[in-house]
Design an enzyme around this catalytic site. Structure first.
Site, PDB file in Angstrom:
ATOM      1  N   GLU A   1      -9.844  -2.193  -3.217  1.00 29.18           N
ATOM      2  CA  GLU A   1      -8.701  -1.374  -3.627  1.00 29.18           C
ATOM      3  C   GLU A   1      -7.805  -0.965  -2.460  1.00 29.18           C
ATOM      4  O   GLU A   1      -6.881  -0.178  -2.643  1.00 29.18           O
ATOM      5  CB  GLU A   1      -9.167  -0.138  -4.399  1.00 29.18           C
ATOM      6  CG  GLU A   1     -10.290   0.619  -3.741  1.00 29.18           C
ATOM      7  CD  GLU A   1     -10.894   1.677  -4.658  1.00 29.18           C
ATOM      8  OE1 GLU A   1     -10.240   2.088  -5.629  1.00 29.18           O
ATOM      9  OE2 GLU A   1     -12.029   2.106  -4.397  1.00 29.18           O
TER      10      GLU A   1
ATOM     11  N   ASP B   1      -5.415   1.808  -7.221  1.00 33.07           N
ATOM     12  CA  ASP B   1      -5.308   2.138  -5.806  1.00 33.07           C
ATOM     13  C   ASP B   1      -4.794   0.963  -4.988  1.00 33.07           C
ATOM     14  O   ASP B   1      -4.086   1.157  -3.997  1.00 33.07           O
ATOM     15  CB  ASP B   1      -6.673   2.586  -5.261  1.00 33.07           C
ATOM     16  CG  ASP B   1      -6.904   4.070  -5.494  1.00 33.07           C
ATOM     17  OD1 ASP B   1      -5.923   4.794  -5.732  1.00 33.07           O
ATOM     18  OD2 ASP B   1      -8.068   4.500  -5.468  1.00 33.07           O
TER      19      ASP B   1
END
Length: 582
Positions: free
Chosen positions: A443, A467
């Site tokens: 992420e 993210d």
């Protein structure tokens, strides 16, 4: 705009926090105003006024305790933590002591003392940069309003009882957790409120109920009259009041189509997810609490692809102990009856703070001590959770997922922590799955770009697109001012995603996507074209994604997906995506 005078049609825009269309009549909820009288009292009356304040606080405490007990194991159990937060606020010196001191110092009535204290507290919250923490100001104000109600001997109330709750649309300035619990016992078609954000109680409850909801409408409560006809489009964040017959007909058609679509989708619940050319696709669900398991079963998901364990840690001052965590994890594992459960270790951070002062992370933690960084800095917290997960692993198929990896050292330290927890349990002769898989979340761009460095040490990977987009595009996804720049179709995002999936296949390691992109049916074929075979999403999205999978031929979509990857013009990307989904 004065809708009362004209009954004209008008539109209000807000933040859609739960999708879908509802058509019904407005039902106004009259919250308690915080405007209060101010009068002086004599020195001889100070103690009596303080006792009056104490009785009001006790009355609210008793109400909240009764409420918490009533919902703890019921269908509204997910709201119990919010009620507990209000109980903790009530016991804080800001409410239990400060107003009493103001009564003594200023010789004022209890209502005015509380009003002054509330103004000071809200001013302090307004200075906080973090939007999640700033939104908690509403909890403080709601507690103050409850005390004011107790002082006045009044209760929050609805204008009148709705004649047909299933078509009534609740219109409120805001809804407290207690309000939402009350209304969960009714069957409103939608909620709309003037205040609130994506993390508000209204948003959370509406999503769990599967009904449309729009927040941050600002003036709907004053613009809409009782029983006025309203269209709520929770997907677009639009409220249409007194729609003309053409608009009404259009939305009735959309609503009916959506209802028929939902009914048809239910037939797919037990159908295997496979493309037209026979490729099997895994569709799992994301959950936050053990109580979400029922929704997973109803969705037809074949596993839990992401259990966000941090929700066990939030809205409380202490940390859950090993036994408490173990019981929660075991409940999920046993509830899935042999289907896989991927349990993400504690991921606190930018939008998910703990209430404990001792364990609070930095004010702007998005780039700081969050997720695995926090766990490695607090080895005892990490060890407690790993032991609980390992203990639960003997009751089903469990996988450990480590969030926000950005360096090889973090992978190594995480694996050592798992090994240490295993060794402790062996010494204590506690059974667990010796071969429990350990995976990592991809992420941050560093992990996506240098994936081989991570993947060699891990059993599987899962891509957190929320993210990954945030960090790649340098956008705080909780900041309204830059929210429009959040773009899953940005060429950099698509390039990273396809690269991660391709690299995982080259290393013969399972790869899943568990961010919001996995549940967006418009992106299902694109991800399939990248080679993704494992999706995890909110349970409400599983059936629509499955339908898209069933209607997809991988050889047919391959050329269009390849063209999308070579395109860097947003308009052309969008046009190709529409062609892909045609």
């Amino acid at each position: 705009m004065d809708a009362r005078a004209t009954s004209a049609s008008f539109t209000i825009h807000g933040i859609g926090v739960s999708g879908g269309i509802a058509i019904g009549h407005a039902h106004l909820f009259l919250g308690m105003a915080t405007e209060v009288d101010h009068y002086e009292i004599t020195a001889a009356d100070v103690v009596r006024e303080q006792k009056r304040y104490d009785r009001a606080v006790k009355e609210v405490r008793d109400e909240l305790k009764e409420l918490a007990d009533s919902v703890r194991h019921g269908p509204a159990a997910e709201l119990a933590p919010f009620v507990n937060v209000h109980m903790m606020l009530l016991d804080d010196s800001s409410f239990s002591e400060a107003p009493r001191e103001l009564i003594r110092e200023r010789h004022c009535n209890a209502e005015w003392a509380l009003r002054m204290q509330l103004d000071e507290l809200t001013a302090q919250f307004d200075e906080i940069d973090d939007p999640y923490l700033r939104e908690r100001k509403e909890d403080v104000r709601q507690v103050a309003e409850r005390i004011l109600e107790a002082l006045a001997g009044t209760k929050r109330r609805m204008a009148v009882k709705p004649t047909r709750e299933d078509t009534a649309i609740l219109v409120a300035r805001e809804l407290t957790p207690a309000d939402v619990i009350l209304f969960k016992q009714h069957h409103f078609a939608a909620f709309i409120t003037d205040l609130g954000g994506a993390t508000s109680h209204t948003a959370i409850m509406a999503r769990s109920l599967g009904i449309p909801a729009i927040v941050a409408l600002h003036h709907s409560r004053s613009m809409i009259r009782e029983d006025e006809l309203i269209v709520v489009d929770g997907t677009q964040g639009v409220v249409i009041v007194n729609p003309d017959k053409h608009v009404l007909t259009e939305y009735k058609l959309k609503q009916n189509q959506a209802r028929l679509e939902r009914e048809k989708l239910k037939r797919l619940r037990s159908a295997p997810a496979a493309t037209l050319d026979g490729t099997v696709i895994q569709l799992h669900a994301n959950i936050e609490l053990p109580s979400d398991i029922e929704a997973v079963r109803s969705s037809g998901a074949t596993g839990v692809g992401l259990f966000r364990s941090e929700f066990l840690f939030m809205n409380r001052r202490d940390l859950p102990g090993e036994d408490e965590q173990f019981e929660a994890y075991r409940e999920v594992v046993e509830g899935m009856k042999g289907m896989p459960v991927t349990l993400r270790t504690l991921d606190i951070g930018a939008d998910k703070q703990l209430d404990s002062e001792e364990h609070r992370v930095a004010v702007n933690p998005a780039l700081g001590l969050r997720a695995i960084r926090y766990c490695l800095a607090e080895p005892q917290v990490f060890n407690t959770q790993l032991r609980a997960i390992l203990r639960a692993s003997r009751y089903g198929k469990v996988m450990i997922l480590v969030p926000m990896l950005s360096s090889s050292a973090e992978v190594t330290q995480s694996l050592l922590a798992v090994a240490a927890a295993k060794e402790q349990l062996r010494d204590e002769k506690v059974k667990f799955d010796e071969y429990i898989p350990v995976g990592g979340m991809i992420e941050v761009p560093a992990a996506a770009i240098a994936l081989p460095m991570f993947i060699r040490k891990l059993d599987f990977i899962s891509v957190g697109t929320n993210d990954l987009i945030q960090y790649t595009l340098a956008i705080d996804r909780t900041d309204d001012a830059v929210a429009h720049l959040y773009d899953p179709l940005h060429p950099a995002i698509l390039s990273l995603l396809s690269s991660v999936i391709r690299t995982a296949h080259q290393h013969e390691k399972p790869v899943a996507v568990c961010g919001e992109m996995a549940g967006d049916v418009d992106l299902t074929r694109l991800l399939l074209g990248f080679g993704l075979r494992h999706f995890s999403m909110h349970p409400a999205h599983v059936l629509s994604v499955k339908q898209r999978v069933l209607n997809t031929s991988l050889p047919d979509i391959a050329p269009i997906v390849a063209r999308i990857l070579k395109t860097d013009e947003p308009d052309k990307t969008q046009a190709l995506l529409e062609k892909l989904n045609a």
